[in-house]
Design a protein around this motif. Structure first.
Motif, PDB file in Angstrom:
ATOM      1  N   HIS A 213       4.032 -12.639  -1.961  1.00  0.00           N
ATOM      2  CA  HIS A 213       2.809 -12.040  -1.420  1.00  0.00           C
ATOM      3  C   HIS A 213       2.779 -10.543  -1.718  1.00  0.00           C
ATOM      4  CE1 HIS A 213      -0.678 -11.980   1.278  1.00  0.00           C
ATOM      5  NE2 HIS A 213      -0.216 -10.818   1.705  1.00  0.00           N
ATOM      6  N   TRP A 214       3.913  -9.891  -1.515  1.00  0.00           N
ATOM      7  CA  TRP A 214       3.987  -8.455  -1.837  1.00  0.00           C
ATOM      8  C   TRP A 214       3.711  -8.235  -3.322  1.00  0.00           C
ATOM      9  CZ3 TRP A 214       7.545  -6.327  -5.282  1.00  0.00           C
ATOM     10  CH2 TRP A 214       7.543  -4.917  -5.361  1.00  0.00           C
ATOM     11  N   TRP A 215       4.319  -9.070  -4.157  1.00  0.00           N
ATOM     12  CA  TRP A 215       4.136  -8.928  -5.601  1.00  0.00           C
ATOM     13  C   TRP A 215       2.658  -9.097  -5.985  1.00  0.00           C
ATOM     14  CZ3 TRP A 215       7.045  -7.359  -9.622  1.00  0.00           C
ATOM     15  CH2 TRP A 215       6.598  -7.651 -10.900  1.00  0.00           C
ATOM     16  N   ALA A 216       2.018 -10.102  -5.429  1.00  0.00           N
ATOM     17  CA  ALA A 216       0.615 -10.362  -5.755  1.00  0.00           C
ATOM     18  C   ALA A 216      -0.292  -9.236  -5.278  1.00  0.00           C
ATOM     19  CB  ALA A 216       0.170 -11.682  -5.132  1.00  0.00           C
ATOM     20  N   SER A 217       0.140  -8.510  -4.238  1.00  0.00           N
ATOM     21  CA  SER A 217      -0.647  -7.392  -3.723  1.00  0.00           C
ATOM     22  C   SER A 217      -0.566  -6.170  -4.618  1.00  0.00           C
ATOM     23  CB  SER A 217      -0.172  -7.010  -2.312  1.00  0.00           C
ATOM     24  OG  SER A 217      -0.339  -8.070  -1.409  1.00  0.00           O
ATOM     25  N   ARG A 218       0.441  -6.127  -5.494  1.00  0.00           N
ATOM     26  CA  ARG A 218       0.677  -4.923  -6.306  1.00  0.00           C
ATOM     27  C   ARG A 218       0.458  -5.134  -7.802  1.00  0.00           C
ATOM     28  NH1 ARG A 218       5.629  -1.383  -6.296  1.00  0.00           N
ATOM     29  NH2 ARG A 218       4.085   0.069  -7.062  1.00  0.00           N
ATOM     30  N   TYR A 219       0.695  -6.333  -8.285  1.00  0.00           N
ATOM     31  CA  TYR A 219       0.758  -6.548  -9.731  1.00  0.00           C
ATOM     32  C   TYR A 219      -0.236  -7.610 -10.189  1.00  0.00           C
ATOM     33  CZ  TYR A 219       5.138  -3.984  -9.232  1.00  0.00           C
ATOM     34  OH  TYR A 219       6.077  -3.025  -8.946  1.00  0.00           O
ATOM     35  N   THR A 220      -0.463  -7.659 -11.478  1.00  0.00           N
ATOM     36  CA  THR A 220      -1.339  -8.664 -12.073  1.00  0.00           C
ATOM     37  C   THR A 220      -0.513  -9.885 -12.484  1.00  0.00           C
ATOM     38  OG1 THR A 220      -1.096  -7.936 -14.378  1.00  0.00           O
ATOM     39  CG2 THR A 220      -2.712  -6.769 -13.017  1.00  0.00           C
ATOM     40  N   THR A 221      -1.200 -10.940 -12.827  1.00  0.00           N
ATOM     41  CA  THR A 221      -0.503 -12.164 -13.221  1.00  0.00           C
ATOM     42  C   THR A 221       0.247 -11.996 -14.536  1.00  0.00           C
ATOM     43  OG1 THR A 221      -2.563 -12.920 -14.267  1.00  0.00           O
ATOM     44  CG2 THR A 221      -2.120 -13.671 -12.012  1.00  0.00           C
ATOM     45  N   ASP A 222      -0.067 -10.951 -15.272  1.00  0.00           N
ATOM     46  CA  ASP A 222       0.630 -10.713 -16.549  1.00  0.00           C
ATOM     47  C   ASP A 222       1.970 -10.004 -16.359  1.00  0.00           C
ATOM     48  OD1 ASP A 222      -1.430 -11.858 -18.014  1.00  0.00           O
ATOM     49  OD2 ASP A 222      -2.529  -9.960 -18.171  1.00  0.00           O
ATOM     50  N   ASP A 223       2.165  -9.392 -15.194  1.00  0.00           N
ATOM     51  CA  ASP A 223       3.416  -8.682 -14.931  1.00  0.00           C
ATOM     52  C   ASP A 223       4.523  -9.685 -14.594  1.00  0.00           C
ATOM     53  OD1 ASP A 223       2.493  -5.971 -15.213  1.00  0.00           O
ATOM     54  OD2 ASP A 223       1.390  -6.271 -13.342  1.00  0.00           O
ATOM     55  N   VAL A 224       5.751  -9.341 -14.976  1.00  0.00           N
ATOM     56  CA  VAL A 224       6.904 -10.208 -14.732  1.00  0.00           C
ATOM     57  C   VAL A 224       7.777  -9.592 -13.643  1.00  0.00           C
ATOM     58  CG1 VAL A 224       8.949 -11.278 -15.750  1.00  0.00           C
ATOM     59  CG2 VAL A 224       6.863 -11.030 -17.113  1.00  0.00           C
ATOM     60  N   MET A 225       8.040 -10.376 -12.606  1.00  0.00           N
ATOM     61  CA  MET A 225       8.871  -9.896 -11.504  1.00  0.00           C
ATOM     62  C   MET A 225      10.304  -9.674 -11.981  1.00  0.00           C
ATOM     63  SD  MET A 225       9.673 -11.786  -7.843  1.00  0.00           S
ATOM     64  CE  MET A 225       7.961 -11.816  -7.312  1.00  0.00           C
ATOM     65  N   ASP A 226      10.854  -8.482 -11.692  1.00  0.00           N
ATOM     66  CA  ASP A 226      12.247  -8.187 -12.031  1.00  0.00           C
ATOM     67  C   ASP A 226      13.128  -8.707 -10.896  1.00  0.00           C
ATOM     68  OD1 ASP A 226      14.722  -7.209 -12.714  1.00  0.00           O
ATOM     69  OD2 ASP A 226      14.002  -5.217 -13.283  1.00  0.00           O
ATOM     70  N   VAL A 227      13.448  -9.991 -10.954  1.00  0.00           N
ATOM     71  CA  VAL A 227      14.185 -10.637  -9.870  1.00  0.00           C
ATOM     72  C   VAL A 227      15.559 -10.021  -9.694  1.00  0.00           C
ATOM     73  CG1 VAL A 227      15.193 -12.813  -9.095  1.00  0.00           C
ATOM     74  CG2 VAL A 227      12.905 -12.785 -10.126  1.00  0.00           C
ATOM     75  N   GLU A 228      16.237  -9.703 -10.800  1.00  0.00           N
ATOM     76  CA  GLU A 228      17.594  -9.152 -10.690  1.00  0.00           C
ATOM     77  C   GLU A 228      17.596  -7.839  -9.913  1.00  0.00           C
ATOM     78  OE1 GLU A 228      21.470  -7.870 -13.405  1.00  0.00           O
ATOM     79  OE2 GLU A 228      19.617  -8.510 -14.376  1.00  0.00           O
TER      80      GLU A 228
ATOM     81  N   HIS B 197       0.831  -1.209   0.000  1.00  0.00           N
ATOM     82  CA  HIS B 197       0.000   0.000   0.000  1.00  0.00           C
ATOM     83  C   HIS B 197       0.867   1.261   0.000  1.00  0.00           C
ATOM     84  CE1 HIS B 197      -3.350  -2.710   1.104  1.00  0.00           C
ATOM     85  NE2 HIS B 197      -4.109  -1.761   0.607  1.00  0.00           N
ATOM     86  N   LEU B 198       1.977   1.227   0.731  1.00  0.00           N
ATOM     87  CA  LEU B 198       2.890   2.374   0.730  1.00  0.00           C
ATOM     88  C   LEU B 198       3.474   2.579  -0.669  1.00  0.00           C
ATOM     89  CD1 LEU B 198       4.503   4.493   2.493  1.00  0.00           C
ATOM     90  CD2 LEU B 198       6.290   2.740   2.648  1.00  0.00           C
ATOM     91  N   HIS B 199       3.883   1.502  -1.290  1.00  0.00           N
ATOM     92  CA  HIS B 199       4.539   1.589  -2.597  1.00  0.00           C
ATOM     93  C   HIS B 199       3.576   1.955  -3.726  1.00  0.00           C
ATOM     94  CE1 HIS B 199       7.599  -1.466  -0.779  1.00  0.00           C
ATOM     95  NE2 HIS B 199       7.829  -0.234  -0.371  1.00  0.00           N
ATOM     96  N   GLU B 200       2.273   1.797  -3.475  1.00  0.00           N
ATOM     97  CA  GLU B 200       1.278   2.135  -4.502  1.00  0.00           C
ATOM     98  C   GLU B 200       0.909   3.621  -4.514  1.00  0.00           C
ATOM     99  OE1 GLU B 200      -1.836  -0.492  -3.416  1.00  0.00           O
ATOM    100  OE2 GLU B 200      -1.011  -2.207  -4.494  1.00  0.00           O
ATOM    101  N   ILE B 201       1.353   4.376  -3.524  1.00  0.00           N
ATOM    102  CA  ILE B 201       1.037   5.802  -3.487  1.00  0.00           C
ATOM    103  C   ILE B 201       1.603   6.484  -4.735  1.00  0.00           C
ATOM    104  CG2 ILE B 201       1.463   7.970  -2.245  1.00  0.00           C
ATOM    105  CD1 ILE B 201       1.543   6.311   0.340  1.00  0.00           C
ATOM    106  N   THR B 202       0.807   7.301  -5.347  1.00  0.00           N
ATOM    107  CA  THR B 202       1.224   7.977  -6.578  1.00  0.00           C
ATOM    108  C   THR B 202       2.449   8.858  -6.330  1.00  0.00           C
ATOM    109  OG1 THR B 202      -1.051   7.996  -7.391  1.00  0.00           O
ATOM    110  CG2 THR B 202       0.493   9.545  -8.410  1.00  0.00           C
ATOM    111  N   VAL B 203       3.445   8.704  -7.163  1.00  0.00           N
ATOM    112  CA  VAL B 203       4.651   9.530  -7.068  1.00  0.00           C
ATOM    113  C   VAL B 203       4.361  10.896  -7.666  1.00  0.00           C
ATOM    114  CG1 VAL B 203       7.067   9.759  -7.741  1.00  0.00           C
ATOM    115  CG2 VAL B 203       6.129   7.498  -7.177  1.00  0.00           C
TER     116      VAL B 203
END
Length: 364
Positions: A269-284, A132-138
């Motif tokens: 869990h954090w990723w699923a709270s922010r992104y859709t299943t179509d988004d790719v996690m930038d692991v690096e 929720h913190l990271h979703e705040i509009t920049v």
């Protein structure tokens, strides 16, 4: 729930002075209780109010960001105001002016009734709070001040780490530990592609999201109560600070050693709270910022061990790590943790943990 064991450093006379100062701001205050001395940056006082919800006074001992008292108050106030949009932080209600009695002033924020985080059970709630913190509009660039928003957050992080790494020469670090740290510092060798990817994922971050800074309400909601160092940067720095060994074993109240599978679940869990299943996690990028946050924490230990024997700043300006500002019990705990985190076994452990995490996240 809230520990009301008072700090012996906060005298009855100082409480009386605070009560008088608060009367000029709000006449609803009925009782003040100094909270335990648990941090190197603030004293905390619980403000019981007669007809309204309680507050907590956050009274700076110093500025970890090396800011003068007025700038430090403005910065911290902005942290609370902007993070409040997440719904997972205390609200800001007022500013205690700088005065002879309180030369660094203070903030008045909502008192949070809650318990310390218990890991790993509360990690999902912490992940949701951070999401929720990271979703705040920049905001646009010209509206981000006073919060830090460097042109390149990755370069700024590198510079902070390398500045603190200068204290390693005088720290209790074995030759083998120093070699491993120096190897890890190669993370910051020129890699323009990595820097570009890290810098492109800018959001509001806490930069102090270790589990000891969260309270868990009776409803299971995680509330981040320390917002001194917010900035605009990569969210992986917060995820790291919430789950690294050097963070989860820092605060005795939330002490836990997490295995790789638990940390992987936390990231997912954090990723699923922010992104859709179509988004790719930038692991690096997530692993790189995790390594950077660990290096920041480890080099900070070297810095603190080098500076905490200094006399306190009589002018109450900027940064001040003097042990005189905190209880002996707290200083002994911090020294124990700092030495532990600089030991060869811990440095090797964290490096290996990060390698395993990178492998497991890459499989998602």
């Amino acid at each position: 729930m809230v520990d009301f064991t008072p700090s012996p450093l906060f005298s009855t006379e100082r409480l009386s002075r605070l009560h008088r100062a608060l009367d000029d701001i709000n006449n609803d205050v009925v009782h003040l209780t100094a909270l335990p001395d648990t941090g190197l940056a603030h004293d905390h006082v619980w403000i019981s109010r007669e007809t309204c919800p309680d507050w907590v006074a956050r009274l700076p001992k110093q500025s970890q960001m090396q800011l003068d008292p007025e700038t430090n108050l403005d910065y911290q106030a902005a942290c609370f105001r902007r993070a409040a949009q997440s719904g997972h932080t205390p609200d800001l209600h007022g500013i205690l002016p700088i005065s002879a009695d309180f030369p660094r002033g203070g903030l008045l924020v909502s008192a949070i009734e809650g318990r310390s985080a218990q890991l790993p059970d509360d990690l999902p709630a912490i992940g949701e709070a951070l999401a929720h913190l990271h979703e705040i509009t920049v905001p646009p660039v010209d509206e981000r001040l006073p919060l830090a928003s460097p042109c390149s957050p990755w370069t700024a992080m590198r510079d902070e780490v390398l500045e603190q790494a200068g204290y390693l020469d005088n720290a209790p670090v074995s030759d083998s530990a120093r070699r491993r740290i120096d190897t890890e510092l190669s993370l910051f060798d020129d890699d323009h592609e990595l820097a570009k990817r890290v810098d492109s994922q800018r959001c509001l971050i806490s930069f102090d999201a270790h589990p000891g800074n969260f309270l868990i309400t009776s409803e299971g909601k995680a509330v981040l109560v320390d917002l001194e160092k917010c900035r605009y940067g990569h969210p992986g720095l917060d995820l790291a600070h919430a789950s690294l060994y050097t963070s989860t074993t820092w605060d005795p109240a939330s002490h836990a050693v997490l295995d790789t599978a638990t940390v992987v679940d936390f990231y997912r869990h954090w990723w699923a709270s922010r992104y859709t299943t179509d988004d790719v996690m930038d692991v690096e990028a997530l692993v790189a910022t995790r390594r950077a946050m660990w290096l920041w924490s480890t080099t900070w230990c070297a810095k603190w061990l080098s500076l905490h024997h200094q006399e306190r700043d009589s002018l109450a300006q900027g940064e001040d790590w003097s042990a005189a500002l905190s209880e002996d019990r707290l200083i002994a705990h911090v020294e124990d943790r700092a030495r532990h985190y600089l030991s060869a076994s811990v440095i090797e452990r964290v490096g290996d943990d990060n390698h395993r995490l990178a492998h497991e996240l890459a499989l998602t």
